[in-house]
Write a protein that holds these residues in place. Structure first.
Motif, short mmCIF file in Angstrom:
data_model
loop_
_atom_site.label_atom_id
_atom_site.label_comp_id
_atom_site.label_asym_id
_atom_site.label_seq_id
_atom_site.Cartn_x
_atom_site.Cartn_y
_atom_site.Cartn_z
N VAL A 114 48.23 33.04 10.16
CA VAL A 114 47.59 31.98 10.93
C VAL A 114 48.56 31.56 12.03
O VAL A 114 49.65 31.04 11.75
N ASP A 115 48.17 31.78 13.28
CA ASP A 115 49.02 31.45 14.41
C ASP A 115 48.37 30.33 15.22
O ASP A 115 47.15 30.32 15.41
N GLY A 116 49.16 29.40 15.70
CA GLY A 116 48.64 28.30 16.51
C GLY A 116 48.37 27.03 15.74
O GLY A 116 47.82 26.08 16.30
N CYS A 117 48.72 27.01 14.47
CA CYS A 117 48.51 25.79 13.68
C CYS A 117 49.44 24.69 14.19
O CYS A 117 50.64 24.93 14.37
N PRO A 118 48.95 23.49 14.43
CA PRO A 118 49.82 22.40 14.88
C PRO A 118 50.93 22.12 13.88
O PRO A 118 50.75 22.29 12.68
N PRO A 119 52.09 21.69 14.36
CA PRO A 119 53.20 21.37 13.45
C PRO A 119 53.04 20.01 12.80
O PRO A 119 52.20 19.20 13.20
N ARG A 120 53.84 19.78 11.76
CA ARG A 120 53.97 18.50 11.07
C ARG A 120 52.73 18.09 10.30
O ARG A 120 52.51 16.91 10.03
N ILE A 121 51.90 19.07 9.91
CA ILE A 121 50.74 18.79 9.06
C ILE A 121 51.13 19.05 7.60
O ILE A 121 51.59 20.15 7.28
N PRO A 122 51.01 18.08 6.71
CA PRO A 122 51.30 18.33 5.30
C PRO A 122 50.41 19.46 4.77
O PRO A 122 49.20 19.42 4.92
N LEU A 123 51.02 20.48 4.18
CA LEU A 123 50.25 21.64 3.70
C LEU A 123 50.96 22.27 2.52
O LEU A 123 52.18 22.45 2.52
N SER A 124 50.17 22.61 1.50
CA SER A 124 50.71 23.28 0.32
C SER A 124 49.75 24.36 -0.12
O SER A 124 48.61 24.44 0.35
N GLU A 125 50.20 25.20 -1.04
CA GLU A 125 49.33 26.24 -1.59
C GLU A 125 48.14 25.63 -2.31
O GLU A 125 47.04 26.20 -2.31
N ALA A 126 48.33 24.46 -2.91
CA ALA A 126 47.23 23.79 -3.60
C ALA A 126 46.10 23.42 -2.65
O ALA A 126 44.92 23.42 -3.04
N ASP A 127 46.43 23.13 -1.39
CA ASP A 127 45.39 22.80 -0.40
C ASP A 127 44.48 23.99 -0.15
O ASP A 127 43.28 23.83 0.10
N LEU A 128 45.03 25.19 -0.20
CA LEU A 128 44.26 26.41 0.03
C LEU A 128 43.54 26.87 -1.22
O LEU A 128 42.47 27.46 -1.15
N GLN A 129 44.15 26.60 -2.38
CA GLN A 129 43.64 27.15 -3.63
C GLN A 129 42.26 26.62 -4.00
O GLN A 129 41.47 27.31 -4.64
N VAL A 130 41.95 25.40 -3.59
CA VAL A 130 40.64 24.81 -3.92
C VAL A 130 39.51 25.69 -3.42
O VAL A 130 38.58 26.04 -4.17
N ASP A 131 39.55 26.08 -2.14
CA ASP A 131 38.49 26.91 -1.58
C ASP A 131 38.59 28.35 -2.07
O ASP A 131 37.57 29.04 -2.22
N LEU A 132 39.80 28.85 -2.30
CA LEU A 132 39.95 30.20 -2.84
C LEU A 132 39.34 30.30 -4.23
O LEU A 132 38.74 31.32 -4.59
#
Length: 435
Positions: free
Chosen positions: A74-92
């Motif tokens: 993923v390229d172009g994501c704005p900086p300083r956004i709180p993000l973890s693997e758990a945020d992605l895992q819900v939809d996965l």
């Protein structure tokens, strides 16, 4: 590295006369070497064919059904956004196989890992690498398909295009590649929600001949919990049971059916989309139609709008109690002239019956011999329950990309407050990351 052009005498050319000077004679018989400095225009550069999506929020996917795993950059994501693997895992987890009896029985946890682009729980603005390993491959199930083409599958066309293909699991044509869409889609949804309060929700509105009546779902109030309350992802309990029964019936016969996923976008910023070729509905159509098994796309009234007159179809304007220009109806589906107008964006995506079925079918081999084929392997009897998070992801990727484009072009300098609205009414307050 310089390119060169070499010129040689034409065939049949006569020898120069003896009265020519020695310099001219050497010029006539010697090769002329011209060095050219390379000058490659950006428009002529070829990107990875078909594996990259987006302009500002850009996603490149990789991996195959029976390879080592599936991932994305993923390229172009704005900086300083709180993000973890758990945020992605819900939809996965909503997308993963083996989640119920009406999906493929393949058992995968689809546990993701973030390898770059996130430091101490926040995005750094650099490329984010997400990877999900494959753990339950069964390549021997595809022995017959290594020599014969599955009807209505991508087997034949991949051979026609590349002259070679990954047989096991269908390779890149497998829906497993959508992991590389759903993970970045979760990031895009978080950006949209936190920046402008935008929500992207999808649900199953049709399975085969079981059709959810228009108006039975309130798009102003429907929630993710209502959609996730049953295994078919239909927010209407009565019709959900009918849909599940329809899938069960074909599953036991070794057959498959298709259906429709409805997707809505609430609180979409006004002004997203650009004339003429980059209209918002055109971008959305391309995005969702790139998903496996898709066969149709409708926005707003869709094809049903062709049965109405202009006076019946037009969405009349009014001014609400907050002084905002709104429409009394929404047959336009939240987009007019290719640009979002602030109303709910509504679209419908049609999915065909799963191509790989356990019933005898006529086909041909790579050697063009006609045979009968009974496909093996583990496949969804109906793809629409698992397609819901895939549709949400592709819609979110389009909106995040368009949001960045709109901000860069039309919100970089002060807006015209008489006609325009800020993309975000309040500075985004991000929730703490789950580290």
């Amino acid at each position: 590295m310089a390119s060169s052009i070499t010129s040689k005498p034409f065939l049949g050319a006569t020898k120069p006369s003896s009265y020519l000077s020695s310099d001219l004679q050497r010029l006539s018989f010697s090769s002329i070497h011209i060095s050219i400095r390379p000058r490659i225009h950006k428009k002529l550069q070829i990107q990875a064919a078909g594996s990259t999506f987006g302009n500002y929020f850009r996603v490149t996917t990789s991996g195959e059904s029976h390879g080592g795993g599936v991932g994305c950059i993923v390229d172009g994501c704005p900086p300083r956004i709180p993000l973890s693997e758990a945020d992605l895992q819900v939809d996965l987890d909503r997308r993963r196989p083996g989640q119920s009896r009406i999906t493929t029985p393949r058992k995968e946890t689809d546990t993701c890992r973030i390898y770059s682009g996130v430091s101490e729980g926040v995005t750094t603005g650099t490329p984010i690498h997400v990877f999900v390993p494959n753990t339950d491959q069964r390549g021997h199930d595809y022995k017959e398909m290594s020599i014969a083409y599955r009807p209505s599958h991508a087997d034949a066309t991949y051979d026609m295009k590349y002259g070679v293909r990954a047989v096991q699991g269908g390779g890149r044509s497998s829906a497993r590649e959508t992991i590389g869409r759903v993970a970045p889609g979760a990031i895009a949804k978080k950006i949209l929600k936190q920046f402008s309060g935008t929500e992207v929700l999808a649900y199953v509105s049709q399975v085969h001949q079981v059709v959810l009546p228009d108006g039975s779902v309130d798009h102003d109030t429907v929630t993710l919990d209502q959609i996730e309350s049953n295994i078919v992802r239909c927010p209407n309990p009565e019709y959900a049971e009918k849909m599940i029964a329809a899938i069960d019936a074909v599953r036991t016969r070794g057959d498959s059916i298709g259906g429709v996923v409805t997707c809505i976008v609430r609180n979409a910023p006004r002004g997203l989309g650009s004339p003429v070729f980059d209209k918002l509905e055109a971008e959305l159509a391309k995005a969702v139609m790139s998903l496996p098994a898709t066969k149709g796309f409708e926005l707003g009234s869709g094809f049903a709008g062709t049965f109405l007159t202009g006076s019946e179809h037009n969405d009349e304007f009014f001014t609400d109690e907050h002084g905002r220009i709104r429409t009394r109806t929404n047959r336009s589906g939240g987009i007019q002239g290719g640009i979002s107008n602030g109303e709910i964006i509504k679209m419908r995506v049609a999915f065909k019956p799963t191509a790989t079925i356990a019933k005898k079918q006529q086909t041909v081999t790579r050697e063009k011999k006609e045979i009968e084929l009974i496909a093996r392997g583990r496949h969804d009897p109906c793809v629409v329950p698992r397609a819901v998070p895939m549709v949400e992801a592709m819609v979110a990727l389009v909106l995040a990309d368009q949001l960045m484009a709109q901000y860069a072009q039309c919100n970089l300098f002060p807006i015209n407050p008489e006609l325009q609205e800020p993309l975000s009414l309040n500075f985004p307050r991000f929730e703490p990351a789950n580290i």
